[in-house]
Design a protein around this motif. Structure first.
Motif, PDB file in Angstrom:
ATOM      1  N   LEU A  52       5.163   2.771  -2.988  1.00  0.00           N
ATOM      2  CA  LEU A  52       5.005   2.746  -1.537  1.00  0.00           C
ATOM      3  C   LEU A  52       6.205   2.085  -0.867  1.00  0.00           C
ATOM      4  N   ALA A  53       6.667   0.983  -1.422  1.00  0.00           N
ATOM      5  CA  ALA A  53       7.836   0.310  -0.852  1.00  0.00           C
ATOM      6  C   ALA A  53       9.059   1.218  -0.922  1.00  0.00           C
ATOM      7  N   VAL A  54       9.248   1.890  -2.030  1.00  0.00           N
ATOM      8  CA  VAL A  54      10.381   2.794  -2.178  1.00  0.00           C
ATOM      9  C   VAL A  54      10.231   3.991  -1.231  1.00  0.00           C
ATOM     10  N   GLU A  70      -3.008   7.434  -4.085  1.00  0.00           N
ATOM     11  CA  GLU A  70      -3.183   6.865  -5.433  1.00  0.00           C
ATOM     12  C   GLU A  70      -3.446   5.364  -5.365  1.00  0.00           C
ATOM     13  N   ALA A  71      -2.751   4.659  -4.475  1.00  0.00           N
ATOM     14  CA  ALA A  71      -2.966   3.214  -4.329  1.00  0.00           C
ATOM     15  C   ALA A  71      -4.400   2.925  -3.881  1.00  0.00           C
ATOM     16  N   GLU A  80      -2.332  -6.367  -0.285  1.00  0.00           N
ATOM     17  CA  GLU A  80      -1.350  -6.003  -1.311  1.00  0.00           C
ATOM     18  C   GLU A  80      -0.377  -4.958  -0.770  1.00  0.00           C
ATOM     19  N   ILE A  81      -0.913  -3.981  -0.059  1.00  0.00           N
ATOM     20  CA  ILE A  81      -0.067  -2.938   0.519  1.00  0.00           C
ATOM     21  C   ILE A  81       0.873  -3.553   1.560  1.00  0.00           C
ATOM     22  N   ALA A  82       0.344  -4.435   2.400  1.00  0.00           N
ATOM     23  CA  ALA A  82       1.175  -5.091   3.419  1.00  0.00           C
ATOM     24  C   ALA A  82       2.305  -5.886   2.775  1.00  0.00           C
ATOM     25  N   GLU A  83       2.017  -6.561   1.671  1.00  0.00           N
ATOM     26  CA  GLU A  83       3.063  -7.329   0.987  1.00  0.00           C
ATOM     27  C   GLU A  83       4.135  -6.401   0.422  1.00  0.00           C
ATOM     28  N   ALA A  84       3.718  -5.289  -0.158  1.00  0.00           N
ATOM     29  CA  ALA A  84       4.685  -4.314  -0.679  1.00  0.00           C
ATOM     30  C   ALA A  84       5.541  -3.764   0.460  1.00  0.00           C
ATOM     31  N   LEU A  85       4.920  -3.502   1.613  1.00  0.00           N
ATOM     32  CA  LEU A  85       5.674  -2.997   2.756  1.00  0.00           C
ATOM     33  C   LEU A  85       6.627  -4.054   3.291  1.00  0.00           C
ATOM     34  N   GLY A  86       6.238  -5.324   3.187  1.00  0.00           N
ATOM     35  CA  GLY A  86       7.128  -6.411   3.567  1.00  0.00           C
ATOM     36  C   GLY A  86       8.387  -6.428   2.724  1.00  0.00           C
TER      37      GLY A  86
END
Length: 113
Positions: A52-54, A70-71, A80-86
């Motif tokens: 997701l970040a990539v 998938e996530a 968790e998604i917000a942290e990855a986006l950060g």
């Protein structure tokens, strides 16, 4: 706002068509997509958070659709998604900072040429 389910369906339909025209390309991409899962070093949810970040840094709506689905399926939380986006936001900002130094170098070089 995009209809992400429709986006995913549309992409999958086009990929199915593409697989009839260039099957080895699709086979290769599928093999590559599954390769990381075979090492066992990262759990599937972590791989999807990275994806997701990539996807954000590469600005790929298809990747966002596929890896978001998938996530969610793997139980990734909103936090968790917000942290990855950060992380993605930080990398984009960091890349802009680094490439800003290239502009300064180019300007200096061109002024003195």
């Amino acid at each position: 706002m995009l209809d992400w389910k429709k986006k995913l369906l549309d992409i999958n339909l086009r990929l199915k068509e593409m697989s009839t025209r260039t099957p080895d390309t699709i086979k290769g991409a599928t093999l590559l997509a599954g390769a990381g899962a075979k090492t066992g070093h990262l759990e599937a949810k972590m791989r999807e958070l990275i994806a997701l970040a990539v996807a954000v840094t590469t600005r790929c709506d298809g990747c966002i659709a596929a890896h978001s689905a998938e996530a969610v399926k793997l139980g990734a939380t909103d936090d968790e998604i917000a942290e990855a986006l950060g992380v993605a936001i930080n990398l984009n900002a960091g890349a802009a900072l680094v490439y800003s130094t290239h502009v300064l170098d180019a300007v200096d070089s061109l002024r003195h040429a």
